[in-house]
Scaffold this motif. Structure first.
Motif, mmCIF file in Angstrom:
data_model
loop_
_atom_site.group_PDB
_atom_site.id
_atom_site.type_symbol
_atom_site.label_atom_id
_atom_site.label_comp_id
_atom_site.label_asym_id
_atom_site.label_seq_id
_atom_site.Cartn_x
_atom_site.Cartn_y
_atom_site.Cartn_z
ATOM 1 N N TYR A 127 55.347 50.294 81.270
ATOM 2 C CA TYR A 127 54.645 50.644 80.038
ATOM 3 C C TYR A 127 54.030 49.410 79.393
ATOM 4 C CZ TYR A 127 57.041 55.096 80.448
ATOM 5 O OH TYR A 127 57.490 56.304 80.905
ATOM 6 N N ASP A 128 52.868 49.611 78.797
ATOM 7 C CA ASP A 128 52.198 48.547 78.054
ATOM 8 C C ASP A 128 52.603 48.553 76.581
ATOM 9 O OD1 ASP A 128 50.439 47.798 80.298
ATOM 10 O OD2 ASP A 128 49.545 49.771 79.934
ATOM 11 N N VAL A 129 52.930 49.734 76.067
ATOM 12 C CA VAL A 129 53.279 49.922 74.662
ATOM 13 C C VAL A 129 54.534 50.778 74.591
ATOM 14 C CG1 VAL A 129 52.536 50.901 72.450
ATOM 15 C CG2 VAL A 129 50.851 49.865 73.975
ATOM 16 N N ILE A 130 55.489 50.359 73.785
ATOM 17 C CA ILE A 130 56.699 51.149 73.558
ATOM 18 C C ILE A 130 56.858 51.319 72.056
ATOM 19 C CG2 ILE A 130 59.199 51.289 73.852
ATOM 20 C CD1 ILE A 130 58.786 49.372 76.288
ATOM 21 N N THR A 131 56.996 52.579 71.624
ATOM 22 C CA THR A 131 57.140 52.840 70.194
ATOM 23 C C THR A 131 58.464 53.537 69.904
ATOM 24 O OG1 THR A 131 55.922 54.934 70.410
ATOM 25 C CG2 THR A 131 54.647 52.978 69.780
ATOM 26 N N PHE A 132 59.046 53.148 68.789
ATOM 27 C CA PHE A 132 60.251 53.759 68.237
ATOM 28 C C PHE A 132 59.927 54.122 66.787
ATOM 29 C CE2 PHE A 132 61.936 50.777 71.354
ATOM 30 C CZ PHE A 132 63.075 51.372 71.865
ATOM 31 N N ILE A 133 58.919 54.903 66.551
ATOM 32 C CA ILE A 133 58.457 55.178 65.193
ATOM 33 C C ILE A 133 59.483 56.057 64.478
ATOM 34 C CG2 ILE A 133 56.616 56.198 63.788
ATOM 35 C CD1 ILE A 133 54.725 55.483 66.182
ATOM 36 N N ALA A 134 60.115 55.498 63.462
ATOM 37 C CA ALA A 134 61.134 56.192 62.658
ATOM 38 C C ALA A 134 62.349 56.628 63.468
ATOM 39 C CB ALA A 134 60.516 57.376 61.917
ATOM 40 N N SER A 135 62.608 55.981 64.592
ATOM 41 C CA SER A 135 63.766 56.378 65.400
ATOM 42 C C SER A 135 64.628 55.206 65.857
ATOM 43 C CB SER A 135 63.305 57.164 66.631
ATOM 44 O OG SER A 135 62.529 56.338 67.474
ATOM 45 N N LEU A 136 64.149 54.007 65.689
ATOM 46 C CA LEU A 136 64.856 52.831 66.201
ATOM 47 C C LEU A 136 66.314 52.807 65.745
ATOM 48 C CD1 LEU A 136 64.433 50.113 67.723
ATOM 49 C CD2 LEU A 136 63.961 49.096 65.518
ATOM 50 N N HIS A 137 66.563 53.153 64.509
ATOM 51 C CA HIS A 137 67.919 53.104 63.964
ATOM 52 C C HIS A 137 68.824 54.203 64.522
ATOM 53 C CE1 HIS A 137 65.509 55.711 61.413
ATOM 54 N NE2 HIS A 137 66.624 56.335 61.065
ATOM 55 N N HIS A 138 68.285 55.141 65.286
ATOM 56 C CA HIS A 138 69.096 56.194 65.898
ATOM 57 C C HIS A 138 69.514 55.845 67.331
ATOM 58 C CE1 HIS A 138 68.494 59.123 62.707
ATOM 59 N NE2 HIS A 138 67.203 58.821 62.709
ATOM 60 N N ILE A 139 69.010 54.765 67.877
ATOM 61 C CA ILE A 139 69.286 54.403 69.265
ATOM 62 C C ILE A 139 70.644 53.704 69.342
ATOM 63 C CG2 ILE A 139 68.451 53.101 71.260
ATOM 64 C CD1 ILE A 139 66.686 55.502 70.392
#
Length: 149
Positions: A127-139
């Motif tokens: 992947y060139d782009v990885i997004t965790f939009i509004a979810s990073l804190h759930h990982i």
């Protein structure tokens, strides 16, 4: 770990009007401050596009914990991203995202995958782009997920 309880929660939460009204980023003062911090652009997706994606094309993107994928679909609609793999544990949220993507004519550029990202085998550097939009804190295992990609 069994995430069926989490998936059931988000299947309902994404469509609860009380939850949507309570989301901090919808508050007028928060919107005004965010608009100022983003240099006057209308939305965080627009800022991200101009700062990191403008002038690039056919990028491969991974979205983790996308929910209804509102932000991801906005990024996909810029034409910069050629393929967006969208992961979430809520099938109801992904179904809603698919309907939205079909409505704006970009569903062919997205894959809607209902799986816990912790259980997915990802190819390194795929992947060139990885997004965790509004979810990073759930990982749960952020370091482990980032090492995978």
């Amino acid at each position: 770990m069994d995430h069926s309880r989490t998936a059931s929660h988000w299947d309902l939460q994404h469509f609860d009007p009380v939850f949507l009204r309570a989301e901090w980023s919808f508050h007028p003062y928060a919107k005004q401050r965010l608009h100022h911090l983003l240099g006057g652009v209308a939305a965080r997706e627009e800022w991200f596009y101009y700062q990191h994606l403008n002038g690039r094309s056919n990028l491969r993107a991974l979205g983790i914990g996308v929910g209804t994928a509102n932000s991801e679909l906005r990024l996909l609609s810029t034409g910069t991203i050629g393929r967006y793999d969208l992961y979430d544990v809520s099938q109801a949220a992904l179904d809603s995202a698919r309907v939205d993507a079909e409505h704006i004519g970009i569903a062919d550029k997205a894959r809607f995958i209902c799986k816990d990202i912790h259980t997915v085998d990802l190819e390194p550097e795929s992947y060139d782009v990885i997004t965790f939009i509004a979810s990073l804190h759930h990982i749960e295992d952020l370091d482990g997920i980032l090492k995978k990609v």
